[in-house]
Design a protein around this motif. Structure first.
Motif, short mmCIF file in Angstrom:
data_model
loop_
_atom_site.label_atom_id
_atom_site.label_comp_id
_atom_site.label_asym_id
_atom_site.label_seq_id
_atom_site.Cartn_x
_atom_site.Cartn_y
_atom_site.Cartn_z
N PHE A 286 0.82 -1.21 0.00
CA PHE A 286 0.00 0.00 0.00
C PHE A 286 0.86 1.27 0.00
O PHE A 286 0.49 2.28 -0.59
N ALA A 290 0.76 3.92 -3.06
CA ALA A 290 0.54 5.34 -2.79
C ALA A 290 1.59 6.20 -3.47
O ALA A 290 1.29 7.25 -4.04
N ILE A 297 -5.13 7.92 -5.12
CA ILE A 297 -5.69 7.03 -4.12
C ILE A 297 -6.70 7.75 -3.23
O ILE A 297 -7.45 7.10 -2.49
N CYS A 380 -1.48 5.71 3.61
CA CYS A 380 -1.28 4.69 2.57
C CYS A 380 -2.15 3.47 2.82
O CYS A 380 -2.88 3.02 1.93
N GLY A 384 -5.51 2.88 0.75
CA GLY A 384 -5.28 1.70 -0.07
C GLY A 384 -6.34 0.63 0.17
O GLY A 384 -6.84 0.01 -0.78
N TYR A 388 -9.46 -0.49 -2.41
CA TYR A 388 -9.47 -1.93 -2.70
C TYR A 388 -10.89 -2.47 -2.58
O TYR A 388 -11.39 -3.16 -3.49
N GLY A 393 -9.19 0.09 -6.68
CA GLY A 393 -7.81 -0.02 -6.25
C GLY A 393 -7.12 -1.22 -6.86
O GLY A 393 -7.19 -1.43 -8.07
#
Length: 422
Positions: A286, A290, A297, A380, A384, A388, A393
């Motif tokens: 992650f 990033a 993101i 991050c 992340g 996802y 993501g």
């Protein structure tokens, strides 16, 4: 006489801190500095304040611990609240420093600060927040795989975890360095009430981080069963709980890794010991995602640039925020976070899925609320994970919609967690 500012960020420790070592070994005097950016206290994301009292309390404890570590080797910590770039520029002038050294960040906003600072002072940013070093990846960052499994297999096969960097034994600081770390009350906050139902009472700092590491690995040998217990919901022993200290840099991923390797040598090596390292690699991923994608993101369309969900009315967000959705498993997890600043990984996935896929509410509101509430927030990992689950993501399946009832039946079959946090 050469003099450098060492700007502490999410690396609130002395051991395994390469940047701080460079400052100590490369300059006659150092100004150890932490700036609590006023935007964390005064700013908001989508109308949600950025830092709640749980994370602020943990941060202040971590800074006090760092200050004591520095004093033990002849140093001290200079603490300031304000605009980060402006305050560092003032410290540069006050202490006549011509160099700034700091740990490099992978997150977009923090990198913007780095660019601004590089224009006013000679700056060196040192990579140190991941298990695998950026320079040790088996490909250029722009070639980073967009699927975790491909990343994991490549680093496990072709990259090595670097050795730890020892803490310096002594530091020379400039005259006049050192300010008190304020308490919550001095900053206008009331200390949160400790809830007896909390998994553990988290305390910030490198000392408490190492205590937790020793407890989990050596005192109780809980690591030996980590894979089987990691999706638990009640109590302090079902998972490592290292994440708050990792997020603030009170402990490094490498410190944990090398202790796991020692555990494997002297106690046991099994799927559980591997799985903890597996989770550290997820955290790495992650961070690298990033850095590769920058501001994307944080955008609703994520790194794919397109929505995967037909969004509805955000005005019902307060029901999710307050744990009043009417879905007991979701509400229980929100009650725990609101009362303690912590939620299990299993809980986070479920409440995020429910907000997006059931309520059709913009995932960025959920991510912003997590930023405010969670002790272990880091940009991050937080964003992340949200992109996802939203399908914008790095999930090759295009997002994760959890069956909440099935999850409850699997992980809280007797309803004990729901009853605890009702």
């Amino acid at each position: 006489m050469s003099r450098a500012i060492y700007w502490f960020r999410s690396d609130l420790r002395l051991e395994d801190n390469e940047g701080f070592n460079r400052a100590v070994n490369g300059f006659d005097e150092v100004v150890p500095l932490y700036v609590l950016d006023k935007s964390w206290l005064e700013g908001s994301q989508l109308g949600i304040e950025r830092m709640g009292v749980f994370r602020l309390k943990f941060l202040l404890e971590s800074l006090q611990d760092l200050k004591e570590q520095l004093k033990a080797i002849g140093g001290d910590l200079h603490f300031i609240i304000g605009d980060t770039v402006e305050q560092i520029d003032q410290v540069r002038k006050q202490f006549n420093c011509d160099t700034l050294i700091a740990q490099k960040s992978a997150a977009w906003e923090e990198e913007e600060q780095e660019r601004a600072l590089s224009e006013i002072i000679n700056s060196e940013f040192v990579w140190g927040d991941t298990l695998y070093h950026l320079n040790d990846l088996p490909y250029l960052l722009e070639e980073l795989p967009d699927v975790f499994t491909a990343f994991r297999k490549s680093v496990e096969k072709k990259a090595e975890v670097r050795s730890l960097v020892e803490a310096p034994l002594h530091v020379n600081i400039a005259e006049g360095v050192g300010t008190d770390i304020p308490g919550l009350d001095e900053m206008g906050y009331s200390a949160p009430v400790q809830d007896d139902r909390a998994v553990i009472q988290f305390q910030g700092g490198s000392g408490p981080a190492l205590n937790r590491l020793n407890y989990y690995l050596w005192d109780k040998e809980l690591l030996a069963n980590y894979k089987q217990t990691r999706n638990g919901l009640i109590g302090g022993d079902y998972s490592s709980k290292f994440s708050p200290w990792l997020a603030h840099g009170c402990i490094s991923a490498r410190q944990i890794y090398w202790q796991v390797k020692k555990f494997e040598k002297y106690v046991r090596k099994n799927s559980s010991t591997y799985w903890l390292v597996f989770e550290l690699i997820w955290r790495d991923y992650f961070h690298f995602v990033a850095k590769k994608y920058g501001a994307k993101i944080f955008q609703r369309e994520g790194i794919l640039g397109e929505d995967k969900i037909e969004w509805g009315d955000d005005r019902l967000f307060h029901l999710w925020r307050d744990g009043k959705t009417g879905e007991p498993f979701v509400d229980a997890n929100m009650h725990e976070m609101n009362a303690t600043g912590f939620m299990s990984n299993r809980g986070r996935q479920n409440v995020a899925s429910y907000l997006m896929h059931n309520m059709r509410i913009d995932w960025r509101l959920g991510a912003a609320y997590f930023e405010k509430m969670l002790i272990d927030y880091d940009p991050c990992s937080n964003y992340g994970n949200w992109i996802y689950i939203a399908g914008v993501g790095n999930d090759p399946r295009g997002g994760r919609e959890f069956n909440i009832q099935r999850q409850k039946d699997m992980y809280d079959p007797k309803g004990e967690y729901q009853e605890l946090w009702a």
